[in-house]
Design a protein around this motif. Structure first.
Motif, PDB file in Angstrom:
ATOM      1  N   GLN A 186       0.874  -1.300  -0.044  1.00 47.92           N
ATOM      2  CA  GLN A 186      -0.078  -0.041  -0.181  1.00 47.92           C
ATOM      3  C   GLN A 186       1.156   1.345  -0.125  1.00 47.92           C
ATOM      4  O   GLN A 186       1.858   1.289   0.672  1.00 47.92           O
ATOM      5  N   LYS A 187       0.768   2.351  -0.833  1.00 51.50           N
ATOM      6  CA  LYS A 187       1.416   3.369  -0.970  1.00 51.50           C
ATOM      7  C   LYS A 187       0.268   4.398  -0.613  1.00 51.50           C
ATOM      8  O   LYS A 187      -0.938   4.587  -0.954  1.00 51.50           O
ATOM      9  N   SER A 188       0.659   5.233   0.237  1.00 51.09           N
ATOM     10  CA  SER A 188      -0.259   6.364   0.794  1.00 51.09           C
ATOM     11  C   SER A 188       0.699   7.651   1.030  1.00 51.09           C
ATOM     12  O   SER A 188       1.623   7.436   1.777  1.00 51.09           O
ATOM     13  N   GLY A 189       0.488   8.513   0.122  1.00 51.84           N
ATOM     14  CA  GLY A 189       1.229   9.958   0.299  1.00 51.84           C
ATOM     15  C   GLY A 189       2.914   9.259   0.085  1.00 51.84           C
ATOM     16  O   GLY A 189       2.960   8.735  -1.234  1.00 51.84           O
ATOM     17  N   ASP A 190       3.696   9.646   0.879  1.00 51.57           N
ATOM     18  CA  ASP A 190       5.127   9.414   0.714  1.00 51.57           C
ATOM     19  C   ASP A 190       5.509   8.095   1.215  1.00 51.57           C
ATOM     20  O   ASP A 190       6.923   7.883   1.098  1.00 51.57           O
ATOM     21  N   ARG A 191       4.575   7.164   1.813  1.00 52.73           N
ATOM     22  CA  ARG A 191       4.795   6.170   2.505  1.00 52.73           C
ATOM     23  C   ARG A 191       4.602   4.632   1.704  1.00 52.73           C
ATOM     24  O   ARG A 191       3.290   4.733   1.476  1.00 52.73           O
ATOM     25  N   LEU A 192       5.273   3.754   1.356  1.00 46.30           N
ATOM     26  CA  LEU A 192       5.071   2.422   0.592  1.00 46.30           C
ATOM     27  C   LEU A 192       5.271   1.685   1.764  1.00 46.30           C
ATOM     28  O   LEU A 192       6.263   1.536   2.501  1.00 46.30           O
ATOM     29  N   VAL A 193       4.189   0.807   2.263  1.00 50.46           N
ATOM     30  CA  VAL A 193       4.247  -0.299   3.309  1.00 50.46           C
ATOM     31  C   VAL A 193       4.069  -1.633   2.388  1.00 50.46           C
ATOM     32  O   VAL A 193       3.100  -1.888   1.744  1.00 50.46           O
ATOM     33  N   LEU A 194       4.974  -2.750   2.633  1.00 51.03           N
ATOM     34  CA  LEU A 194       4.671  -3.886   1.983  1.00 51.03           C
ATOM     35  C   LEU A 194       4.705  -4.977   3.192  1.00 51.03           C
ATOM     36  O   LEU A 194       5.641  -4.865   3.885  1.00 51.03           O
ATOM     37  N   VAL A 195       3.877  -5.831   3.190  1.00 51.53           N
ATOM     38  CA  VAL A 195       3.601  -6.816   4.159  1.00 51.53           C
ATOM     39  C   VAL A 195       3.718  -8.194   3.573  1.00 51.53           C
ATOM     40  O   VAL A 195       2.842  -8.358   2.702  1.00 51.53           O
ATOM     41  N   GLY A 196       4.640  -9.024   4.246  1.00 53.90           N
ATOM     42  CA  GLY A 196       4.610 -10.562   3.524  1.00 53.90           C
ATOM     43  C   GLY A 196       3.967 -11.373   4.626  1.00 53.90           C
ATOM     44  O   GLY A 196       4.088 -11.408   5.854  1.00 53.90           O
ATOM     45  N   LEU A 197       3.028 -12.083   3.980  1.00 47.78           N
ATOM     46  CA  LEU A 197       2.232 -13.024   4.886  1.00 47.78           C
ATOM     47  C   LEU A 197       2.473 -14.519   4.793  1.00 47.78           C
ATOM     48  O   LEU A 197       2.595 -14.931   3.533  1.00 47.78           O
ATOM     49  N   THR A 198       2.647 -15.395   5.502  1.00 46.58           N
ATOM     50  CA  THR A 198       2.806 -16.881   5.538  1.00 46.58           C
ATOM     51  C   THR A 198       1.454 -17.487   4.958  1.00 46.58           C
ATOM     52  O   THR A 198       0.541 -16.896   4.654  1.00 46.58           O
ATOM     53  N   PRO A 199       1.588 -18.512   4.335  1.00 46.53           N
ATOM     54  CA  PRO A 199       0.600 -19.268   3.953  1.00 46.53           C
ATOM     55  C   PRO A 199      -0.665 -19.222   4.732  1.00 46.53           C
ATOM     56  O   PRO A 199      -1.761 -19.562   4.351  1.00 46.53           O
ATOM     57  N   PHE A 200      -0.492 -19.233   6.237  1.00 47.44           N
ATOM     58  CA  PHE A 200      -1.318 -19.629   7.087  1.00 47.44           C
ATOM     59  C   PHE A 200      -1.910 -18.010   7.336  1.00 47.44           C
ATOM     60  O   PHE A 200      -3.033 -17.873   8.240  1.00 47.44           O
ATOM     61  N   GLY A 201      -1.541 -17.090   6.700  1.00 48.22           N
ATOM     62  CA  GLY A 201      -2.194 -15.606   7.031  1.00 48.22           C
ATOM     63  C   GLY A 201      -1.531 -14.889   8.007  1.00 48.22           C
ATOM     64  O   GLY A 201      -1.739 -13.703   8.418  1.00 48.22           O
ATOM     65  N   ALA A 202      -0.334 -15.299   8.640  1.00 57.70           N
ATOM     66  CA  ALA A 202       0.257 -14.708   9.579  1.00 57.70           C
ATOM     67  C   ALA A 202       1.335 -13.674   9.035  1.00 57.70           C
ATOM     68  O   ALA A 202       1.925 -13.908   7.966  1.00 57.70           O
ATOM     69  N   THR A 203       1.659 -12.688   9.830  1.00 60.13           N
ATOM     70  CA  THR A 203       2.591 -11.507   9.213  1.00 60.13           C
ATOM     71  C   THR A 203       3.989 -12.137   9.369  1.00 60.13           C
ATOM     72  O   THR A 203       4.369 -12.265  10.408  1.00 60.13           O
ATOM     73  N   ALA A 204       4.443 -12.411   8.196  1.00 64.84           N
ATOM     74  CA  ALA A 204       6.187 -12.883   8.372  1.00 64.84           C
ATOM     75  C   ALA A 204       7.053 -11.489   8.479  1.00 64.84           C
ATOM     76  O   ALA A 204       8.081 -11.641   9.180  1.00 64.84           O
ATOM     77  N   PHE A 205       6.834 -10.444   7.687  1.00 68.17           N
ATOM     78  CA  PHE A 205       7.509  -9.328   7.831  1.00 68.17           C
ATOM     79  C   PHE A 205       6.749  -8.012   7.313  1.00 68.17           C
ATOM     80  O   PHE A 205       5.979  -8.018   6.509  1.00 68.17           O
ATOM     81  N   THR A 206       7.172  -6.908   7.601  1.00 70.05           N
ATOM     82  CA  THR A 206       6.694  -5.550   7.132  1.00 70.05           C
ATOM     83  C   THR A 206       7.756  -4.786   6.550  1.00 70.05           C
ATOM     84  O   THR A 206       8.844  -4.969   7.392  1.00 70.05           O
TER      85      THR A 206
END
Length: 167
Positions: free
Chosen positions: A67-87
């Motif tokens: 998601q990019k909003s304004g000047d910030r890009l956030v990338l979220v990686g999700l495991t196959p189970f839907g848990a957040t692996a990294f941001t």
């Protein structure tokens, strides 16, 4: 247990473990590459896709939400189970990373971010970029391979209502 049996058990355990060699966890190396400054990314957007990274003893898949909003890009990686692996959070060229699993991941999140940039923000007719080779399918799937870094990545859009909403 009697002392002579304990000694025998310890000797057998040591002999058995002497033949076992522990291998370090498989991990793709950090693969250098360029990023596009968020100041040069037009508009706000939300992208949902999947990435699969394969290399020596590594085969990892993540769901990606960018998601990019304004000047910030956030990338979220999700495991196959839907848990957040990294941001990853990028402002300009400054990147901050947070692994949520409490351990080093087999695929450095920064590699995922660089490959995401290659797939979405670099010229689409470029077939070779730095140490990555890029091939784009007509259906939006992007294949990235790096012999120098020892891996291949495939980024594929997630199809469905609201999956790719570039504004």
């Amino acid at each position: 247990m009697r002392p002579d049996r304990l000694s025998l058990a310890l000797a057998l355990a040591l002999a058995a473990s002497a033949g076992c060699q522990l291998r370090p966890p498989a991990r793709i190396p950090d693969c250098a590459g360029s990023l596009v400054s968020t100041a040069h990314l037009a508009g706000d957007f939300l992208i949902h896709e999947r990435i699969r990274v394969r290399g020596d003893r590594v085969d990892e898949a993540y769901g990606l939400v960018a998601q990019k909003s304004g000047d910030r890009l956030v990338l979220v990686g999700l495991t196959p189970f839907g848990a957040t692996a990294f941001t990853l959070s990028q402002v300009g060229l400054d990147v901050r990373s947070d692994s949520r699993l409490g351990r080093a991941l087999p695929v450095p999140p920064e590699n995922v971010l660089r490959d995401f940039h290659v797939a979405h923000f670099f010229a689409h007719d470029v077939t070779e970029l730095e140490n990555r080779r890029v091939r784009r399918d007509a259906d939006g799937v992007v294949h990235i391979s790096s012999v120098a870094c020892g891996y291949q990545a495939t980024l594929a859009p997630v199809r469905g209502a609201g999956a790719d909403e570039k504004r």
